[in-house]
Enzyme design. Structure first.
Site, PDB file in Angstrom:
ATOM      1  N   LEU A  66      36.053  44.881  41.363  1.00 26.47           N
ATOM      2  CA  LEU A  66      35.038  45.838  40.926  1.00 26.47           C
ATOM      3  C   LEU A  66      35.495  46.272  39.735  1.00 26.47           C
ATOM      4  O   LEU A  66      36.398  45.762  38.638  1.00 26.47           O
ATOM      5  CB  LEU A  66      35.863  47.258  41.946  1.00 26.47           C
ATOM      6  CG  LEU A  66      35.325  47.408  43.406  1.00 26.47           C
ATOM      7  CD1 LEU A  66      36.165  48.487  44.331  1.00 26.47           C
ATOM      8  CD2 LEU A  66      33.725  47.175  43.728  1.00 26.47           C
ATOM      9  N   LYS A 172      47.848  40.788  33.409  1.00 26.04           N
ATOM     10  CA  LYS A 172      46.006  39.364  33.218  1.00 26.04           C
ATOM     11  C   LYS A 172      46.170  40.861  32.064  1.00 26.04           C
ATOM     12  O   LYS A 172      45.319  40.135  30.544  1.00 26.04           O
ATOM     13  CB  LYS A 172      45.430  40.198  34.014  1.00 26.04           C
ATOM     14  CG  LYS A 172      43.929  40.657  33.468  1.00 26.04           C
ATOM     15  CD  LYS A 172      43.422  39.339  34.141  1.00 26.04           C
ATOM     16  CE  LYS A 172      41.874  39.171  33.796  1.00 26.04           C
ATOM     17  NZ  LYS A 172      41.356  38.348  33.562  1.00 26.04           N
TER      18      LYS A 172
HETATM   19  P1  NAD Z   1      30.287  42.635  37.752  1.00 24.36           P
HETATM   20  O1  NAD Z   1      29.806  43.617  37.108  1.00 24.36           O
HETATM   21  O2  NAD Z   1      28.871  41.604  37.532  1.00 24.36           O
HETATM   22  O3  NAD Z   1      30.721  42.720  39.741  1.00 24.36           O
HETATM   23  C1  NAD Z   1      30.681  43.888  39.995  1.00 24.36           C
HETATM   24  C2  NAD Z   1      30.728  44.675  41.154  1.00 24.36           C
HETATM   25  O4  NAD Z   1      30.929  45.636  41.887  1.00 24.36           O
HETATM   26  C3  NAD Z   1      28.746  44.656  41.019  1.00 24.36           C
HETATM   27  O5  NAD Z   1      27.663  44.276  41.799  1.00 24.36           O
HETATM   28  C4  NAD Z   1      28.600  46.385  41.290  1.00 24.36           C
HETATM   29  O6  NAD Z   1      27.463  46.605  42.419  1.00 24.36           O
HETATM   30  C5  NAD Z   1      29.849  46.312  42.491  1.00 24.36           C
HETATM   31  N1  NAD Z   1      30.773  48.016  42.441  1.00 24.36           N
HETATM   32  C6  NAD Z   1      30.857  48.454  41.880  1.00 24.36           C
HETATM   33  N2  NAD Z   1      31.199  49.604  42.299  1.00 24.36           N
HETATM   34  C7  NAD Z   1      31.292  49.501  44.183  1.00 24.36           C
HETATM   35  C8  NAD Z   1      31.293  49.966  44.504  1.00 24.36           C
HETATM   36  N3  NAD Z   1      32.454  51.005  44.222  1.00 24.36           N
HETATM   37  N4  NAD Z   1      30.997  49.719  45.400  1.00 24.36           N
HETATM   38  C9  NAD Z   1      30.748  48.454  46.518  1.00 24.36           C
HETATM   39  N5  NAD Z   1      29.924  48.036  45.239  1.00 24.36           N
HETATM   40  C10 NAD Z   1      30.718  48.125  43.808  1.00 24.36           C
HETATM   41  O7  NAD Z   1      31.899  42.564  37.338  1.00 24.36           O
HETATM   42  P2  NAD Z   1      32.384  40.814  36.924  1.00 24.36           P
HETATM   43  O8  NAD Z   1      32.164  40.707  36.139  1.00 24.36           O
HETATM   44  O9  NAD Z   1      32.216  40.235  38.611  1.00 24.36           O
HETATM   45  O10 NAD Z   1      34.069  41.453  37.146  1.00 24.36           O
HETATM   46  C11 NAD Z   1      34.563  42.356  38.453  1.00 24.36           C
HETATM   47  C12 NAD Z   1      35.784  42.038  37.976  1.00 24.36           C
HETATM   48  O11 NAD Z   1      36.500  41.153  37.496  1.00 24.36           O
HETATM   49  C13 NAD Z   1      36.597  43.235  36.510  1.00 24.36           C
HETATM   50  O12 NAD Z   1      37.080  43.747  36.867  1.00 24.36           O
HETATM   51  C14 NAD Z   1      36.829  42.490  34.911  1.00 24.36           C
HETATM   52  O13 NAD Z   1      37.315  42.461  34.340  1.00 24.36           O
HETATM   53  C15 NAD Z   1      37.156  41.376  36.022  1.00 24.36           C
HETATM   54  N6  NAD Z   1      37.224  40.059  36.062  1.00 24.36           N
HETATM   55  C16 NAD Z   1      35.900  39.388  35.626  1.00 24.36           C
HETATM   56  C17 NAD Z   1      35.542  37.968  35.202  1.00 24.36           C
HETATM   57  C18 NAD Z   1      34.545  37.232  34.369  1.00 24.36           C
HETATM   58  O14 NAD Z   1      34.144  35.847  34.144  1.00 24.36           O
HETATM   59  N7  NAD Z   1      33.538  38.214  34.946  1.00 24.36           N
HETATM   60  C19 NAD Z   1      36.733  37.242  35.350  1.00 24.36           C
HETATM   61  C20 NAD Z   1      37.654  37.640  35.202  1.00 24.36           C
HETATM   62  C21 NAD Z   1      38.268  38.782  35.637  1.00 24.36           C
END
Ligand code: NAD
Length: 297
Positions: A66, A172
């Site tokens: 999330l 992290k």
């Molecule tokens: P994102 O915004 O693409 O995905 C998050 C998803 O969570 C969305 O699809 C949203 O609809 C869903 N969501 C939110 N609240 C929800 C709920 N209550 N119930 C169900 N679904 C829900 O974000 P992301 O890029 O996939 O990143 C996710 C996490 O990973 C973050 O904490 C980010 O910091 C971390 N992260 C991201 C990356 C990257 O390159 N994108 C790399 C490492 C870590």
């Protein structure tokens, strides 16, 4: 061994991570607030759940990916929070990047119900999520990490045990503070070279084999057209959002204040990303920080 896995949060990272668990032969029950994200997984062979609680019903393992602390606490805690729907002895892998205190709070509430929980934030970007080569940085009990290993190995290549609950998040946050600084520094150096007449490709090739090389110059160049598959060459779409980087730099600032540490470059980077976000770029990939330094003619 095939397990039933409840997977919640199918965004840029969660979507491909869940796909890799399906490929490894597990039965996935998936949920996201965005219906299109769920559809992508159903096409890959997962079962769509009508709610987060339905996704974890009967699951041996639960994975959540999330955006931030408030989403994680909001989902798991409270009278009808997800912890009330997860079976005792189930294993929860919370992979979002969140505040260490949030991770500890949710982990302690899980333990009270006999649920085993690890904070397991990841590094490696969307490319690593698709390729199944993520690095997992784990906080929690060593025995629980051993139980989690087969699932983590289906999504990643490197697995580190940082320490007790919350320690994965601390590590992290340190990594991402450095990444934010390195990306801004890389953009600054490339913009300086181009302003002085260099070709951004030539300069990138030189830095990639010299002492300024880093993850951005090797895999994630911020200059459009230098790396075909980098978000910079796709209009800064996909990847790791500016607002997510801003969140992580904010977590670093909080951790710094709590420990009375000194993080001047982290603070400067946080301000640069905040300015960039305020200019309307919050949803772009974080390598778009280049726009602060260079406007294409
Ligand atoms: P994102 O915004 O693409 O995905 C998050 C998803 O969570 C969305 O699809 C949203 O609809 C869903 N969501 C939110 N609240 C929800 C709920 N209550 N119930 C169900 N679904 C829900 O974000 P992301 O890029 O996939 O990143 C996710 C996490 O990973 C973050 O904490 C980010 O910091 C971390 N992260 C991201 C990356 C990257 O390159 N994108 C790399 C490492 C870590």
């Amino acid at each position: 061994m095939s397990s039933t896995i409840g997977f919640i949060g199918l965004g840029h990272m969660g979507g491909p991570m869940a796909q890799n668990l399906v490929k490894a032969g597990h039965r996935l029950q998936v949920f996201d607030l965005v219906p299109q994200a769920v559809q992508g997984l159903v096409q890959a062979g997962a079962t769509a759940a009508a709610s987060a609680a339905a996704a974890v019903a009967g699951a041996d393992v639960v994975v959540t990916m999330l955006p931030a602390s408030r989403h994680v606490e909001g989902l798991y805690l409270g009278e009808d929070g997800l912890l009330t729907a997860i079976a005792p002895r189930a294993l929860v892998l919370e992979c979002s990047t969140i505040a260490p205190e949030s991770a500890r709070k949710v982990s302690a509430a899980a333990a009270q119900r006999g649920i085993r929980m690890l904070d397991a934030p990841v590094s490696g970007g969307t490319g690593g999520a698709v390729a199944g080569t993520l690095t997992f940085i784990v906080g929690g009990a060593a025995a629980d990490l051993e139980s989690a290993r087969p699932y983590l190995q289906a999504m990643g290549k490197n697995i580190f045990h940082a320490g007790d609950a919350g320690a994965g998040q601390v590590a992290k946050i340190c990594n991402n503070m450095l990444l934010g600084i390195l990306m801004a520094g890389t953009a600054e150096a490339l913009a300086l070279g181009v302003a002085n007449g260099l070709d951004p490709r030539t300069l990138s090739d030189i830095i990639a084999k010299s002492s300024g090389r880093n993850w951005a110059t090797e895999l994630y160049n911020p200059w459009p057209g230098v790396m075909e598959n980098a978000p910079a060459s796709k209009g800064y779409a996909g990847g790791f959002g500016v607002d997510l980087m801003l969140k992580d730099l904010g977590l670093a600032a909080e951790a710094s204040m709590q420990a009375r540490a000194t993080t001047p470059l982290g603070e400067l980077a946080r301000n640069l990303y905040a300015l960039h976000s305020a200019q309307g770029h919050g949803m772009l990939d974080f390598s778009s920080i280049l726009k602060l330094y260079h406007q294409p003619r």
